[in-house]
Write an enzyme that holds these catalytic residues in place. Sequence first.
Site, mmCIF file in Angstrom:
data_model
loop_
_atom_site.group_PDB
_atom_site.id
_atom_site.type_symbol
_atom_site.label_atom_id
_atom_site.label_comp_id
_atom_site.label_asym_id
_atom_site.label_seq_id
_atom_site.Cartn_x
_atom_site.Cartn_y
_atom_site.Cartn_z
ATOM 1 N N GLY A 139 0.750 -1.287 0.047
ATOM 2 C CA GLY A 139 -0.081 -0.108 0.011
ATOM 3 C C GLY A 139 0.907 1.285 -0.075
ATOM 4 N N ASN A 181 1.409 2.965 -2.705
ATOM 5 C CA ASN A 181 0.675 3.889 -3.495
ATOM 6 C C ASN A 181 -0.570 4.515 -2.852
ATOM 7 O OD1 ASN A 181 1.898 4.331 -6.391
ATOM 8 N ND2 ASN A 181 1.999 2.126 -6.090
ATOM 9 N N ARG A 201 -14.846 -14.946 -10.443
ATOM 10 C CA ARG A 201 -14.338 -13.668 -10.460
ATOM 11 C C ARG A 201 -15.514 -12.372 -10.346
ATOM 12 N NH1 ARG A 201 -8.850 -13.092 -11.285
ATOM 13 N NH2 ARG A 201 -7.883 -14.806 -12.364
ATOM 14 N N HIS A 238 0.620 0.707 -13.078
ATOM 15 C CA HIS A 238 1.381 -0.424 -13.422
ATOM 16 C C HIS A 238 3.029 -0.113 -13.719
ATOM 17 C CE1 HIS A 238 2.219 -4.547 -15.163
ATOM 18 N NE2 HIS A 238 3.007 -3.819 -16.113
HETATM 19 C C1 GAR Z 1 3.153 -1.189 -7.463
HETATM 20 O O1 GAR Z 1 4.384 -1.381 -8.082
HETATM 21 C C2 GAR Z 1 2.188 -1.354 -8.370
HETATM 22 O O2 GAR Z 1 2.411 -0.662 -9.623
HETATM 23 C C3 GAR Z 1 1.909 -2.862 -8.870
HETATM 24 O O3 GAR Z 1 2.061 -3.438 -7.586
HETATM 25 C C4 GAR Z 1 2.977 -2.605 -6.726
HETATM 26 C C5 GAR Z 1 2.059 -2.377 -5.605
HETATM 27 O O4 GAR Z 1 2.842 -1.634 -4.448
HETATM 28 N N1 GAR Z 1 1.018 -3.216 -9.453
HETATM 29 C C6 GAR Z 1 1.053 -4.239 -10.383
HETATM 30 O O5 GAR Z 1 1.909 -4.923 -10.754
HETATM 31 C C7 GAR Z 1 -0.342 -4.535 -10.802
HETATM 32 N N2 GAR Z 1 -0.088 -5.345 -12.273
HETATM 33 P P1 GAR Z 1 2.342 -0.814 -3.358
HETATM 34 O O6 GAR Z 1 1.348 -1.641 -2.660
HETATM 35 O O7 GAR Z 1 3.177 -0.552 -2.524
HETATM 36 O O8 GAR Z 1 1.442 0.245 -3.593
#
Ligand code: GAR
Length: 211
Positions: free
Chosen positions: A12, A14, A65, A109
């Site tokens: 989390g 982001n 899903r 992404h």
């Molecule tokens: C981030 O790098 C995001 O871009 C990636 O997972 C990570 C989550 O980090 N998402 C993907 O790969 C989706 N295909 P976070 O939980 O620390 O935000």
Amino acid sequence: MTTLGVLISGSGTNLQAILDATAKGTLTAKLGVVVSNVATAKGLDRSRAAGVPTVVVDHKAFADRASFDAALVKVLRAHGVDVVVLAGFMRLVTPTLLDAFPHRVVNVHPALLPAFPGVHAQKQALDYGVKLTGCTVHFVDAGTDTGPVIAQAAVPVKDDDDEESLRARILEQEHALLPRVLQWIVEGRVRVESGDAGQLGAGRRPRVRVT
Ligand code: GAR
């Protein structure tokens, strides 16, 4: 004010960037709810600490899903969500969610799409040997990381990078880009234009204009 619903599966960071931007006022949106499909996701602590309603919807409890997505839609609607943000949400979403929030589901992404979609984007970049990768914020469609691109940031790949060092360098850019794009959406500056096969030939895809 626009209400965001953020879907997470893991650490989390982001989500934290979104929380920080709303606290600073650079993102003028309300966080209505954070939903995780993983009960132990560290991101849940971040949302609880920020006083944001937090819900766990375990995908393993659903037959398919679509029924999982129907449960997500119910939670998001119950919290008045306008825009759904997939912030490290590691589940493929179905039309059940997308049709409930048309052009209102955003994903971040860790690659310059259409390169390296799906999982382990950083490893894919290292394995391929690209010198430049980055991150993409895009609207989600029914494919895997195929929806219209809203914005991208480039990140150099260094000779001595491993997955972890590259992940960290890309994440820095994600944390800057995602809240910025969300603010553009809040301000009504992001528009999806339908593809127009007549002008540039077949296959011109829907694209995003930011004004
Ligand atoms: C981030 O790098 C995001 O871009 C990636 O997972 C990570 C989550 O980090 N998402 C993907 O790969 C989706 N295909 P976070 O939980 O620390 O935000």
